[in-house]
Scaffold this active site. Sequence first.
Site, short mmCIF file in Angstrom:
data_model
loop_
_atom_site.label_atom_id
_atom_site.label_comp_id
_atom_site.label_asym_id
_atom_site.label_seq_id
_atom_site.Cartn_x
_atom_site.Cartn_y
_atom_site.Cartn_z
N HIS A 1 0.86 -1.27 0.02
CA HIS A 1 0.12 -0.05 0.10
C HIS A 1 0.82 1.26 0.08
O HIS A 1 0.47 2.36 0.73
CB HIS A 1 -1.02 0.02 1.18
N ASP B 1 2.02 -4.32 -9.66
CA ASP B 1 1.72 -5.49 -10.34
C ASP B 1 2.31 -5.43 -11.74
O ASP B 1 2.74 -6.42 -12.05
CB ASP B 1 0.43 -5.85 -9.93
#
Length: 357
Positions: free
Chosen positions: A19, A155
């Site tokens: 995060h 990602d």
Amino acid sequence: MALAGIVNVPGRVNLIGEHIDYHNLPVLPVALSQRIRITWRLRDDSLIRASSPGFPPREFEWTSNLQPVAGGDWENYLRAAAAAYASKWGVERGIDAEIESDLPAAAGLSSSSALIVAVTLALLEANDRHATFEELMDVLPEGEHFVGTRGGAMDHAAVLASHAGSATKIAFAPVRVTHIPIPPGWTFIVADSGKSAEKSGAVREEYNARRAAGAGAPKRLGYASYRDVLATGRAVEMASELHDEREHDSYLHVVTEASRVDAAVDAMQNDNRVRFGKLMLESHASLRDQLRVSCPELDALVDTAMGIGALGARLTGAGFGGSAVVLCEPSSADRILAAFPGRAFIAQPSDGALTRQ
Ligand code: GLA
């Protein structure tokens, strides 16, 4: 021009740095051996047709103005890829795509980004275009916003640019990848909590709320970005100037997680897995107590792994369910795998989709 071909895109597991990618702070994932494979065939028109075992087949006309279909429909991932592609290269010829995957979905292992990346790469190959890593990174993270999650760029970078046997340190704005060799004997296990983390569903709102909670803190403190805050060397002390509880706690997670990534890279480079494991545990505690993205299933998983000899463990990915990543000695691996029958595996740090074997 090839008329048919195959693309392979791996999943990823994030070792540490959770995060914080969307605040442009470095993270440390690895690509997995589990992958999404697309067998594509070029079409004469601009239809995109896709089939995948367990999912209803999908078909749509690729236009320059694609809109999402109903939330939760997997067609949105196909549309996200087509829209990302069109934003840079325009609309071209479509494909018939057969999609297979041995990457668990909704498990925090990036199956959604891997699918978007795979469809994009299949469309590029089919239309005989050669895109660089930087070009792909320009459009892919933005493309995923089409699905409704304001995720970061970790990602996409991890599944494209990782190297087998290494962790991938990814810095952002501009995106930069450094491969950190994983010393022999470091064993990472991925274990599924059993609670699904379906990012297109309820988790989406929670994820987006966490992103928003921390985003305003640097400006409130008088800085343009988290990087500028961290450069002062007083980031943790400055937390006391933030009076909204949510903002304060999210901020504390972000700045402490950023230093843990630096320390973790250092620990890996110095073959200090005990230190790396401690940093993973601190990361989990911060995600649980400050950012509040854990859940009882993930906390229990971390406790169980630590109780049977792991060196460290933490939730990985967005949280709210999904998987944990566990670091252990090779000699403890079988015992840890046995504690999570059918839902744990040893991560094999693998090549990304752009890394030619
Ligand atoms: C999701 C997002 C990533 C990252 C993680 C949390 O996986 O797609 O960009 O923000 O959550 O670290």
